[in-house]
Motif scaffolding. Structure first.
Motif, PDB file in Angstrom:
ATOM      1  N   HIS A  48       0.832  -1.207   0.000  1.00 41.01           N
ATOM      2  CA  HIS A  48       0.000   0.000   0.000  1.00 41.01           C
ATOM      3  C   HIS A  48       0.861   1.249   0.000  1.00 41.01           C
ATOM      4  N   HIS A  49       0.223   2.365  -0.280  1.00 34.15           N
ATOM      5  CA  HIS A  49       0.815   3.692  -0.117  1.00 34.15           C
ATOM      6  C   HIS A  49      -0.182   4.575   0.623  1.00 34.15           C
ATOM      7  N   ASP A  50      -0.716   4.049   1.704  1.00 32.08           N
ATOM      8  CA  ASP A  50      -1.689   4.771   2.517  1.00 32.08           C
ATOM      9  C   ASP A  50      -0.955   5.387   3.712  1.00 32.08           C
ATOM     10  N   PRO A  51      -0.769   6.699   3.715  1.00 36.30           N
ATOM     11  CA  PRO A  51       0.009   7.337   4.791  1.00 36.30           C
ATOM     12  C   PRO A  51      -0.669   7.285   6.157  1.00 36.30           C
ATOM     13  N   LEU A  52      -1.959   6.967   6.192  1.00 41.33           N
ATOM     14  CA  LEU A  52      -2.691   6.965   7.456  1.00 41.33           C
ATOM     15  C   LEU A  52      -2.755   5.588   8.113  1.00 41.33           C
ATOM     16  N   LEU A  53      -2.283   4.558   7.421  1.00 43.40           N
ATOM     17  CA  LEU A  53      -2.456   3.206   7.938  1.00 43.40           C
ATOM     18  C   LEU A  53      -1.775   2.995   9.283  1.00 43.40           C
ATOM     19  N   ASP A  54      -0.536   3.441   9.412  1.00 48.26           N
ATOM     20  CA  ASP A  54       0.189   3.230  10.667  1.00 48.26           C
ATOM     21  C   ASP A  54      -0.531   3.877  11.845  1.00 48.26           C
ATOM     22  N   ARG A  55      -1.065   5.072  11.619  1.00 47.25           N
ATOM     23  CA  ARG A  55      -1.783   5.774  12.696  1.00 47.25           C
ATOM     24  C   ARG A  55      -3.069   5.033  13.057  1.00 47.25           C
ATOM     25  N   ARG A  56      -3.743   4.501  12.053  1.00 50.84           N
ATOM     26  CA  ARG A  56      -4.977   3.747  12.305  1.00 50.84           C
ATOM     27  C   ARG A  56      -4.689   2.462  13.074  1.00 50.84           C
ATOM     28  N   VAL A  57      -3.600   1.812  12.711  1.00 50.91           N
ATOM     29  CA  VAL A  57      -3.228   0.582  13.409  1.00 50.91           C
ATOM     30  C   VAL A  57      -2.868   0.886  14.857  1.00 50.91           C
ATOM     31  N   GLN A  58      -2.163   1.979  15.085  1.00 50.40           N
ATOM     32  CA  GLN A  58      -1.800   2.365  16.443  1.00 50.40           C
ATOM     33  C   GLN A  58      -3.033   2.673  17.280  1.00 50.40           C
ATOM     34  N   GLU A  59      -3.995   3.344  16.684  1.00 47.58           N
ATOM     35  CA  GLU A  59      -5.235   3.658  17.395  1.00 47.58           C
ATOM     36  C   GLU A  59      -5.987   2.377  17.752  1.00 47.58           C
ATOM     37  N   LEU A  60      -6.017   1.428  16.818  1.00 47.03           N
ATOM     38  CA  LEU A  60      -6.673   0.155  17.099  1.00 47.03           C
ATOM     39  C   LEU A  60      -5.939  -0.588  18.205  1.00 47.03           C
ATOM     40  N   SER A  61      -4.610  -0.533  18.167  1.00 47.86           N
ATOM     41  CA  SER A  61      -3.811  -1.190  19.198  1.00 47.86           C
ATOM     42  C   SER A  61      -4.160  -0.669  20.586  1.00 47.86           C
ATOM     43  N   GLU A  62      -4.316   0.640  20.703  1.00 47.41           N
ATOM     44  CA  GLU A  62      -4.685   1.245  21.984  1.00 47.41           C
ATOM     45  C   GLU A  62      -6.103   0.845  22.373  1.00 47.41           C
ATOM     46  N   GLY A  63      -6.991   0.745  21.383  1.00 51.68           N
ATOM     47  CA  GLY A  63      -8.366   0.342  21.660  1.00 51.68           C
ATOM     48  C   GLY A  63      -8.457  -1.097  22.135  1.00 51.68           C
ATOM     49  N   VAL A  64      -7.676  -1.975  21.516  1.00 55.83           N
ATOM     50  CA  VAL A  64      -7.664  -3.384  21.910  1.00 55.83           C
ATOM     51  C   VAL A  64      -7.135  -3.537  23.330  1.00 55.83           C
ATOM     52  N   GLU A  65      -6.170  -2.709  23.681  1.00 55.82           N
ATOM     53  CA  GLU A  65      -5.628  -2.752  25.043  1.00 55.82           C
ATOM     54  C   GLU A  65      -6.690  -2.334  26.058  1.00 55.82           C
ATOM     55  N   GLU A  66      -7.506  -1.340  25.689  1.00 56.02           N
ATOM     56  CA  GLU A  66      -8.559  -0.869  26.595  1.00 56.02           C
ATOM     57  C   GLU A  66      -9.731  -1.838  26.615  1.00 56.02           C
ATOM     58  N   TYR A  67     -10.058  -2.408  25.464  1.00 55.92           N
ATOM     59  CA  TYR A  67     -11.173  -3.363  25.350  1.00 55.92           C
ATOM     60  C   TYR A  67     -10.640  -4.661  24.754  1.00 55.92           C
ATOM     61  N   PRO A  68     -10.187  -5.586  25.574  1.00 57.96           N
ATOM     62  CA  PRO A  68      -9.589  -6.828  25.068  1.00 57.96           C
ATOM     63  C   PRO A  68     -10.536  -7.629  24.179  1.00 57.96           C
ATOM     64  N   LEU A  69     -11.829  -7.576  24.471  1.00 57.55           N
ATOM     65  CA  LEU A  69     -12.817  -8.224  23.621  1.00 57.55           C
ATOM     66  C   LEU A  69     -13.472  -7.158  22.747  1.00 57.55           C
TER      67      LEU A  69
END
Length: 264
Positions: free
Chosen positions: A110-131
């Motif tokens: 890909h050449h999506d400049p926002l992907l890394d930021r989106r993945v990081q946000e999801l990572s933080e969300g998964v940590e807050e909500y494991p399920l």
């Protein structure tokens, strides 16, 4: 992925395909299908098209397989409740979590400049909500697309075998959401509780101006949610806040769904 890894003829690219095959537990007869499943439309490849057609196919195939699984697993469950259970397993958040858990996004061309930021946000969300957060975090659709495109690719590569495709999909989706851990979307849960108590809710939409959604009973503010990137997420956050406040005031029982009712 680097440009070297992205090059279809490079040893690193071929190794990355093997890594994906190891993750999903399936070896492709046609490697080009897997390459296509891992190609975002932002990545220009004159030979390989993007994953959009495979994602379209995989979405339908996955929905059917989950539907079939639940239909026979829960013979007494009503269609509306089957729909809720299916959604909890294949909605955008559920599938984005699958891609993140297995690291499938790392292999996306890909050449999506926002992907890394989106993945990081999801990572933080998964940590807050494991399920499953049931709409309290914003999950990037691009991650869910990867799972669906890979499932579509497997389906084509197996000569349209539902059984072989389900083996791959079921492994990827583990642990599946079941009746024991199924919960409702915050808006649905709040609305159902208020209907039972005869409470009328009013939603105030301040999302365009501030990213806020507010919920009132009369003139009393009982819930507020903020998320500027997506209105639905802000609404879910407001509903979750309102339900929590009502639970404290009215002694609502905050638990999972009535399983006995679902099975009758």
């Amino acid at each position: 992925m680097s440009e070297l890894v992205n090059e279809p003829g490079s040893p690193l690219f071929l190794a990355s395909l093997m890594d994906v095959e190891t993750i999903i537990g399936y070896n492709f007869k046609n490697k080009d299908l897997l390459r296509e499943a891992l190609t975002h439309h932002s990545y220009k490849d004159d030979v390989c098209q993007s994953y959009e057609r495979l994602e379209y196919l995989g979405d339908s195939v996955l929905n059917f397989m989950i539907t079939k699984e639940h239909y026979f697993l829960y013979p007494k469950m009503k269609s509306g409740d089957l729909t809720l259970l299916r959604a909890a397993n294949v909605d955008t958040e559920a599938l984005a979590r699958v891609a993140f858990k297995h690291g499938l996004h790392k292999f996306l061309r890909h050449h999506d400049p926002l992907l890394d930021r989106r993945v990081q946000e999801l990572s933080e969300g998964v940590e807050e909500y494991p399920l499953h957060s049931h709409g309290l975090i914003h999950s990037p659709k691009i991650l869910a697309d990867i799972v669906e495109s890979i499932i579509g690719a497997v389906y084509v590569d197996t000569s349209l075998s539902m059984d072989e495709t389900w083996k791959v999909a079921k492994k990827l989706l583990q642990p599946l959401t079941t009746l024991e851990n199924l919960n409702l979307n915050p808006v649905t849960k709040l609305n159902q509780a208020c209907q039972k108590m005869g409470i009328k809710l009013e939603y105030k939409n301040l999302w365009v101006e501030k990213g806020d959604i507010e919920i009132y009973i009369g003139n009393e503010l009982i819930g507020k949610g903020n998320y500027k990137q997506k209105k639905t997420t802000a609404r879910n956050k407001a509903a979750a806040d309102a339900y929590e406040n009502l639970a404290k005031q009215w002694g609502l029982k905050d638990d999972h769904m009535d399983f006995g009712q679902l099975l009758t």
